[in-house]
Motif scaffolding. Structure first.
Motif, PDB file in Angstrom:
ATOM      1  N   PRO A  58       0.829  -1.203   0.000  1.00 53.04           N
ATOM      2  CA  PRO A  58       0.000   0.000   0.000  1.00 53.04           C
ATOM      3  C   PRO A  58       0.868   1.260   0.000  1.00 53.04           C
ATOM      4  O   PRO A  58       1.875   1.328   0.693  1.00 53.04           O
ATOM      5  CB  PRO A  58      -0.791  -0.116   1.301  1.00 53.04           C
ATOM      6  CG  PRO A  58       0.028  -0.986   2.180  1.00 53.04           C
ATOM      7  CD  PRO A  58       0.772  -1.920   1.273  1.00 53.04           C
ATOM      8  N   LEU A  59       0.459   2.220  -0.794  1.00 56.38           N
ATOM      9  CA  LEU A  59       1.163   3.493  -0.856  1.00 56.38           C
ATOM     10  C   LEU A  59       0.647   4.447   0.214  1.00 56.38           C
ATOM     11  O   LEU A  59       1.403   5.239   0.770  1.00 56.38           O
ATOM     12  CB  LEU A  59       0.975   4.110  -2.247  1.00 56.38           C
ATOM     13  CG  LEU A  59       1.739   5.378  -2.568  1.00 56.38           C
ATOM     14  CD1 LEU A  59       3.244   5.154  -2.429  1.00 56.38           C
ATOM     15  CD2 LEU A  59       1.413   5.831  -3.987  1.00 56.38           C
ATOM     16  N   PHE A  60      -0.649   4.358   0.536  1.00 60.24           N
ATOM     17  CA  PHE A  60      -1.269   5.254   1.504  1.00 60.24           C
ATOM     18  C   PHE A  60      -2.026   4.466   2.566  1.00 60.24           C
ATOM     19  O   PHE A  60      -2.439   3.339   2.348  1.00 60.24           O
ATOM     20  CB  PHE A  60      -2.249   6.204   0.809  1.00 60.24           C
ATOM     21  CG  PHE A  60      -1.612   7.092  -0.211  1.00 60.24           C
ATOM     22  CD1 PHE A  60      -0.792   8.146   0.170  1.00 60.24           C
ATOM     23  CD2 PHE A  60      -1.832   6.880  -1.562  1.00 60.24           C
ATOM     24  CE1 PHE A  60      -0.206   8.971  -0.779  1.00 60.24           C
ATOM     25  CE2 PHE A  60      -1.261   7.690  -2.516  1.00 60.24           C
ATOM     26  CZ  PHE A  60      -0.438   8.743  -2.127  1.00 60.24           C
ATOM     27  N   ARG A  61      -2.238   5.116   3.719  1.00 59.16           N
ATOM     28  CA  ARG A  61      -2.960   4.513   4.839  1.00 59.16           C
ATOM     29  C   ARG A  61      -3.827   5.586   5.492  1.00 59.16           C
ATOM     30  O   ARG A  61      -3.416   6.741   5.589  1.00 59.16           O
ATOM     31  CB  ARG A  61      -1.957   3.974   5.853  1.00 59.16           C
ATOM     32  CG  ARG A  61      -2.564   3.391   7.119  1.00 59.16           C
ATOM     33  CD  ARG A  61      -1.501   2.838   8.070  1.00 59.16           C
ATOM     34  NE  ARG A  61      -0.616   1.883   7.443  1.00 59.16           N
ATOM     35  CZ  ARG A  61      -0.894   0.584   7.244  1.00 59.16           C
ATOM     36  NH1 ARG A  61      -2.046   0.100   7.606  1.00 59.16           N
ATOM     37  NH2 ARG A  61      -0.007  -0.202   6.676  1.00 59.16           N
ATOM     38  N   VAL A  62      -5.005   5.206   5.961  1.00 61.15           N
ATOM     39  CA  VAL A  62      -5.842   6.119   6.722  1.00 61.15           C
ATOM     40  C   VAL A  62      -5.177   6.318   8.080  1.00 61.15           C
ATOM     41  O   VAL A  62      -4.744   5.360   8.713  1.00 61.15           O
ATOM     42  CB  VAL A  62      -7.271   5.556   6.898  1.00 61.15           C
ATOM     43  CG1 VAL A  62      -8.104   6.451   7.791  1.00 61.15           C
ATOM     44  CG2 VAL A  62      -7.942   5.365   5.542  1.00 61.15           C
ATOM     45  N   ASN A  63      -5.073   7.564   8.522  1.00 63.35           N
ATOM     46  CA  ASN A  63      -4.455   7.863   9.817  1.00 63.35           C
ATOM     47  C   ASN A  63      -5.389   7.502  10.964  1.00 63.35           C
ATOM     48  O   ASN A  63      -6.604   7.694  10.880  1.00 63.35           O
ATOM     49  CB  ASN A  63      -4.104   9.352   9.915  1.00 63.35           C
ATOM     50  CG  ASN A  63      -2.963   9.726   9.021  1.00 63.35           C
ATOM     51  OD1 ASN A  63      -1.991   8.985   8.903  1.00 63.35           O
ATOM     52  ND2 ASN A  63      -3.064  10.867   8.370  1.00 63.35           N
ATOM     53  N   ALA A  64      -4.820   7.002  12.025  1.00 62.32           N
ATOM     54  CA  ALA A  64      -5.590   6.691  13.238  1.00 62.32           C
ATOM     55  C   ALA A  64      -5.938   7.989  13.965  1.00 62.32           C
ATOM     56  O   ALA A  64      -5.230   8.983  13.861  1.00 62.32           O
ATOM     57  CB  ALA A  64      -4.774   5.786  14.152  1.00 62.32           C
ATOM     58  N   GLY A  65      -7.037   7.953  14.702  1.00 62.32           N
ATOM     59  CA  GLY A  65      -7.401   9.065  15.577  1.00 62.32           C
ATOM     60  C   GLY A  65      -8.206  10.169  14.931  1.00 62.32           C
ATOM     61  O   GLY A  65      -8.449  11.203  15.552  1.00 62.32           O
ATOM     62  N   ILE A  66      -8.648   9.977  13.691  1.00 61.78           N
ATOM     63  CA  ILE A  66      -9.493  10.973  13.030  1.00 61.78           C
ATOM     64  C   ILE A  66     -10.939  10.698  13.420  1.00 61.78           C
ATOM     65  O   ILE A  66     -11.388   9.556  13.414  1.00 61.78           O
ATOM     66  CB  ILE A  66      -9.347  10.900  11.490  1.00 61.78           C
ATOM     67  CG1 ILE A  66      -7.890  11.051  11.057  1.00 61.78           C
ATOM     68  CG2 ILE A  66     -10.253  11.923  10.796  1.00 61.78           C
ATOM     69  CD1 ILE A  66      -7.244  12.361  11.429  1.00 61.78           C
ATOM     70  N   SER A  67     -11.669  11.738  13.755  1.00 61.52           N
ATOM     71  CA  SER A  67     -13.077  11.592  14.113  1.00 61.52           C
ATOM     72  C   SER A  67     -13.813  10.860  12.995  1.00 61.52           C
ATOM     73  O   SER A  67     -13.656  11.180  11.817  1.00 61.52           O
ATOM     74  CB  SER A  67     -13.681  12.982  14.333  1.00 61.52           C
ATOM     75  OG  SER A  67     -15.047  13.006  14.046  1.00 61.52           O
ATOM     76  N   CYS A  68     -14.629   9.868  13.371  1.00 63.13           N
ATOM     77  CA  CYS A  68     -15.398   9.123  12.366  1.00 63.13           C
ATOM     78  C   CYS A  68     -16.332  10.046  11.601  1.00 63.13           C
ATOM     79  O   CYS A  68     -16.549   9.856  10.407  1.00 63.13           O
ATOM     80  CB  CYS A  68     -16.186   7.996  13.031  1.00 63.13           C
ATOM     81  SG  CYS A  68     -15.146   6.580  13.451  1.00 63.13           S
ATOM     82  N   GLU A  69     -16.852  11.054  12.280  1.00 64.51           N
ATOM     83  CA  GLU A  69     -17.724  12.017  11.611  1.00 64.51           C
ATOM     84  C   GLU A  69     -16.966  12.742  10.492  1.00 64.51           C
ATOM     85  O   GLU A  69     -17.458  12.873   9.375  1.00 64.51           O
ATOM     86  CB  GLU A  69     -18.261  13.019  12.623  1.00 64.51           C
ATOM     87  CG  GLU A  69     -19.230  14.023  12.037  1.00 64.51           C
ATOM     88  CD  GLU A  69     -19.773  14.983  13.074  1.00 64.51           C
ATOM     89  OE1 GLU A  69     -20.473  15.912  12.663  1.00 64.51           O
ATOM     90  OE2 GLU A  69     -19.489  14.822  14.274  1.00 64.51           O
ATOM     91  N   GLU A  70     -15.751  13.173  10.777  1.00 63.21           N
ATOM     92  CA  GLU A  70     -14.938  13.855   9.762  1.00 63.21           C
ATOM     93  C   GLU A  70     -14.523  12.900   8.647  1.00 63.21           C
ATOM     94  O   GLU A  70     -14.503  13.282   7.476  1.00 63.21           O
ATOM     95  CB  GLU A  70     -13.707  14.490  10.408  1.00 63.21           C
ATOM     96  CG  GLU A  70     -14.047  15.649  11.317  1.00 63.21           C
ATOM     97  CD  GLU A  70     -12.865  16.172  12.097  1.00 63.21           C
ATOM     98  OE1 GLU A  70     -12.834  17.388  12.326  1.00 63.21           O
ATOM     99  OE2 GLU A  70     -11.978  15.375  12.479  1.00 63.21           O
ATOM    100  N   ALA A  71     -14.183  11.669   9.001  1.00 61.91           N
ATOM    101  CA  ALA A  71     -13.794  10.684   7.986  1.00 61.91           C
ATOM    102  C   ALA A  71     -14.957  10.384   7.047  1.00 61.91           C
ATOM    103  O   ALA A  71     -14.767  10.298   5.833  1.00 61.91           O
ATOM    104  CB  ALA A  71     -13.293   9.405   8.655  1.00 61.91           C
ATOM    105  N   LEU A  72     -16.153  10.236   7.603  1.00 65.18           N
ATOM    106  CA  LEU A  72     -17.321   9.969   6.753  1.00 65.18           C
ATOM    107  C   LEU A  72     -17.662  11.170   5.881  1.00 65.18           C
ATOM    108  O   LEU A  72     -18.106  11.013   4.740  1.00 65.18           O
ATOM    109  CB  LEU A  72     -18.521   9.567   7.610  1.00 65.18           C
ATOM    110  CG  LEU A  72     -18.434   8.173   8.229  1.00 65.18           C
ATOM    111  CD1 LEU A  72     -19.600   7.930   9.182  1.00 65.18           C
ATOM    112  CD2 LEU A  72     -18.377   7.102   7.157  1.00 65.18           C
ATOM    113  N   GLU A  73     -17.426  12.379   6.397  1.00 67.31           N
ATOM    114  CA  GLU A  73     -17.643  13.580   5.588  1.00 67.31           C
ATOM    115  C   GLU A  73     -16.702  13.580   4.383  1.00 67.31           C
ATOM    116  O   GLU A  73     -17.108  13.869   3.254  1.00 67.31           O
ATOM    117  CB  GLU A  73     -17.413  14.836   6.426  1.00 67.31           C
ATOM    118  CG  GLU A  73     -17.639  16.123   5.664  1.00 67.31           C
ATOM    119  CD  GLU A  73     -17.405  17.361   6.513  1.00 67.31           C
ATOM    120  OE1 GLU A  73     -17.295  18.446   5.916  1.00 67.31           O
ATOM    121  OE2 GLU A  73     -17.316  17.258   7.748  1.00 67.31           O
ATOM    122  N   GLN A  74     -15.429  13.221   4.607  1.00 70.29           N
ATOM    123  CA  GLN A  74     -14.475  13.134   3.507  1.00 70.29           C
ATOM    124  C   GLN A  74     -14.868  12.043   2.513  1.00 70.29           C
ATOM    125  O   GLN A  74     -14.765  12.224   1.298  1.00 70.29           O
ATOM    126  CB  GLN A  74     -13.060  12.880   4.036  1.00 70.29           C
ATOM    127  CG  GLN A  74     -12.454  14.062   4.758  1.00 70.29           C
ATOM    128  CD  GLN A  74     -12.338  15.286   3.870  1.00 70.29           C
ATOM    129  OE1 GLN A  74     -11.838  15.206   2.759  1.00 70.29           O
ATOM    130  NE2 GLN A  74     -12.801  16.414   4.370  1.00 70.29           N
TER     131      GLN A  74
END
Length: 94
Positions: A24-40
């Protein structure tokens, strides 16, 4: 007063696999609000919808299709990581 449980991404989902090993070239960062992640993820899906509509109407030698493919990978990784974060928050582990 309503207390809300802060649920965040787990940081395990990856995207944009490359090379012969599929690293994998990229990874989702830990600790991001699920609300913000779903918005993205929602914003990415909106871009995908617009690109695939455009791709269906025009022939651009695959440029639009590849853009939609990569955006779809990103959105899927965000949603998968939010799901893992929810499982962890509910005591189900990662």
């Amino acid at each position: 007063m309503k207390t809300s449980l802060e649920i965040s991404t787990a940081g395990g989902a990856t995207f944009a696999n490359c090379n012969s090993q599929g690293s994998p070239l990229f990874r989702v960062n830990a600790g991001i609000s699920c609300e913000e992640a779903l918005e993205q993820a929602s914003l990415l899906m909106d871009c995908i919808n617009k690109l695939t509509l455009r791709g269906g109407m025009e022939n651009e030698n695959g440029t639009v299709v590849w853009a939609a493919h990569y955006l779809g990978e990103m959105a899927k990784a965000l949603i998968d990581d939010v799901a893992t974060g929810l499982q962890v928050a509910q005591g189900g582990g990662a």
